[in-house]
Scaffold this motif. Structure first.
Motif, short mmCIF file in Angstrom:
data_model
loop_
_atom_site.label_atom_id
_atom_site.label_comp_id
_atom_site.label_asym_id
_atom_site.label_seq_id
_atom_site.Cartn_x
_atom_site.Cartn_y
_atom_site.Cartn_z
N LEU A 147 -7.34 22.98 -7.91
CA LEU A 147 -7.31 24.45 -8.13
C LEU A 147 -6.31 24.71 -9.02
CD1 LEU A 147 -8.35 25.82 -4.82
CD2 LEU A 147 -9.94 25.63 -6.89
N TYR A 148 -6.32 25.29 -10.29
CA TYR A 148 -4.86 25.66 -10.96
C TYR A 148 -5.33 27.33 -11.75
CZ TYR A 148 -0.54 24.80 -13.36
OH TYR A 148 0.57 24.58 -13.90
N ASP A 149 -4.34 28.27 -11.23
CA ASP A 149 -4.83 29.34 -11.75
C ASP A 149 -5.92 30.12 -11.41
OD1 ASP A 149 -3.33 31.66 -12.81
OD2 ASP A 149 -3.61 31.21 -14.80
N GLY A 150 -6.67 29.46 -10.47
CA GLY A 150 -8.10 30.31 -10.20
C GLY A 150 -9.06 29.32 -10.87
N ASP A 151 -8.85 28.16 -11.78
CA ASP A 151 -9.69 27.36 -12.47
C ASP A 151 -10.07 26.28 -11.17
OD1 ASP A 151 -10.37 28.81 -14.59
OD2 ASP A 151 -8.71 27.85 -15.62
N ALA A 195 4.89 9.47 -21.10
CA ALA A 195 3.77 10.48 -21.40
C ALA A 195 2.55 10.40 -22.01
CB ALA A 195 4.70 11.52 -22.32
N SER A 196 2.36 9.32 -22.63
CA SER A 196 0.93 8.98 -23.18
C SER A 196 0.24 8.16 -22.08
CB SER A 196 1.24 7.61 -24.19
OG SER A 196 0.10 7.12 -24.50
N SER A 197 0.68 7.51 -21.03
CA SER A 197 -0.19 7.13 -19.99
C SER A 197 -0.34 8.25 -19.00
CB SER A 197 0.49 5.79 -19.44
OG SER A 197 1.80 6.36 -18.75
N ILE A 198 0.37 9.19 -18.95
CA ILE A 198 0.12 10.20 -17.97
C ILE A 198 -1.07 11.02 -18.50
CG2 ILE A 198 0.73 12.49 -17.13
CD1 ILE A 198 3.55 11.06 -16.83
N ALA A 199 -0.87 11.29 -19.91
CA ALA A 199 -2.06 11.95 -20.60
C ALA A 199 -3.38 11.26 -20.47
CB ALA A 199 -1.57 12.17 -22.03
N ILE A 200 -3.37 9.94 -20.74
CA ILE A 200 -4.46 9.04 -20.53
C ILE A 200 -5.11 9.23 -19.17
CG2 ILE A 200 -5.47 6.86 -20.73
CD1 ILE A 200 -3.52 6.42 -23.19
N GLY A 201 -4.25 9.18 -18.21
CA GLY A 201 -4.56 9.25 -17.02
C GLY A 201 -5.34 10.71 -16.54
N LEU A 202 -4.73 11.64 -16.87
CA LEU A 202 -5.40 12.91 -16.74
C LEU A 202 -6.75 13.18 -17.53
CD1 LEU A 202 -2.03 15.50 -17.09
CD2 LEU A 202 -3.74 14.80 -14.95
N TYR A 242 -10.44 17.92 -19.94
CA TYR A 242 -9.53 17.73 -20.21
C TYR A 242 -8.72 18.72 -21.41
CZ TYR A 242 -5.19 15.37 -22.00
OH TYR A 242 -3.78 15.34 -22.45
N ASP A 243 -9.35 18.82 -22.34
CA ASP A 243 -8.87 19.88 -23.27
C ASP A 243 -8.68 21.18 -22.77
OD1 ASP A 243 -8.83 17.93 -25.49
OD2 ASP A 243 -10.86 18.29 -26.33
N GLU A 244 -9.70 21.61 -21.89
CA GLU A 244 -9.67 23.02 -21.24
C GLU A 244 -8.34 22.83 -20.21
OE1 GLU A 244 -11.62 24.94 -17.36
OE2 GLU A 244 -12.88 23.98 -18.72
N PHE A 245 -8.11 21.90 -19.75
CA PHE A 245 -6.78 21.58 -18.50
C PHE A 245 -5.41 21.67 -19.38
CE2 PHE A 245 -3.94 19.31 -15.88
CZ PHE A 245 -4.23 20.23 -14.87
N ARG A 246 -5.26 21.24 -20.79
CA ARG A 246 -4.29 21.30 -21.24
C ARG A 246 -3.58 22.45 -21.57
NH1 ARG A 246 -4.84 18.39 -26.87
NH2 ARG A 246 -2.49 18.68 -26.78
N LYS A 247 -4.23 23.75 -21.43
CA LYS A 247 -3.76 24.81 -21.55
C LYS A 247 -2.50 25.30 -20.61
CE LYS A 247 -7.10 27.41 -18.66
NZ LYS A 247 -8.34 28.18 -18.71
N TYR A 248 -2.74 24.57 -19.46
CA TYR A 248 -1.71 24.56 -18.39
C TYR A 248 -0.21 23.98 -18.78
CZ TYR A 248 -5.33 26.66 -15.84
OH TYR A 248 -6.61 27.40 -15.34
N ARG A 249 -0.32 23.06 -19.60
CA ARG A 249 0.99 22.36 -20.24
C ARG A 249 1.76 21.90 -18.89
NH1 ARG A 249 1.79 22.55 -25.14
NH2 ARG A 249 4.08 22.48 -24.90
N THR A 303 3.55 19.90 -16.45
CA THR A 303 4.89 18.89 -16.46
C THR A 303 4.52 17.49 -15.98
OG1 THR A 303 5.72 19.49 -14.31
CG2 THR A 303 6.20 20.96 -16.21
N VAL A 304 5.70 16.66 -16.11
CA VAL A 304 5.28 15.21 -15.46
C VAL A 304 5.22 15.26 -14.21
CG1 VAL A 304 6.88 13.06 -15.42
CG2 VAL A 304 6.60 14.31 -17.89
N ALA A 305 6.43 16.05 -13.54
CA ALA A 305 6.39 16.01 -11.98
C ALA A 305 4.69 16.74 -11.54
CB ALA A 305 7.40 17.04 -11.53
N GLY A 306 4.38 17.73 -12.25
CA GLY A 306 3.11 18.63 -11.92
C GLY A 306 2.19 17.22 -11.93
N ALA A 307 2.08 16.56 -13.18
CA ALA A 307 1.05 15.29 -13.20
C ALA A 307 1.21 14.43 -11.88
CB ALA A 307 1.03 14.80 -14.72
N GLY A 308 2.43 13.96 -11.84
CA GLY A 308 2.46 13.01 -10.69
C GLY A 308 2.11 13.60 -9.49
N ALA A 309 2.35 14.84 -9.13
CA ALA A 309 1.78 15.36 -7.84
C ALA A 309 0.27 15.24 -7.85
CB ALA A 309 2.36 17.07 -7.60
#
Length: 109
Positions: free
Chosen positions: A24-28, A57-64, A72-79, A81-87
């Motif tokens: 869940l992110y910002d209601g989505d 950064a590249s492997s994190i984006a590919i993982g997401l 994925y493109d819709e989720f990118r609006k949240y920008r 962070t590396v820490a957020g992606a790791g979590a």
């Protein structure tokens, strides 16, 4: 400790079924697939990116992208962070009983 007992979850567990991982992110709401349901090409691209340059950064984006698929493109609006992606990766892996290990973005003393 939770005071909620989920009988349906107990039945799924008995049948070896897993509940989906929900982000869940910002209601989505995003349902991330279990590892066995990630398409092979996305998983191979993710693994190759990590093996080539480690976690960056590249492997994190590919993982997401692998986890979010068409959303994925819709989720990118949240920008995220590396820490957020790791979590996200850690929570997703933990949900399915996997261990991701320590993120290369974390500091060690």
């Amino acid at each position: 400790m939770s005071d909620t007992f989920d009988l349906a979850a107990l039945r799924r567990e008995a049948k070896n079924e897993q509940t989906p991982f929900v982000l869940l992110y910002d209601g989505d709401r995003y349902e991330l697939p279990p590892p066995a349901e990630i398409d092979v090409e996305s998983l191979a691209e993710w693994a190759a990116a990590i093996n080539k340059d480690g976690v960056d950064a590249s492997s994190i984006a590919i993982g997401l992208q692998a986890l979010l698929g068409d959303r994925y493109d819709e989720f990118r609006k949240y920008r995220v962070t590396v820490a957020g992606a790791g979590a996200i990766f850690d929570a997703w892996a933990g949900h399915y009983g996997l261990q991701t290990g320590e993120s290369s973005a974390s500091s060690s003393s």
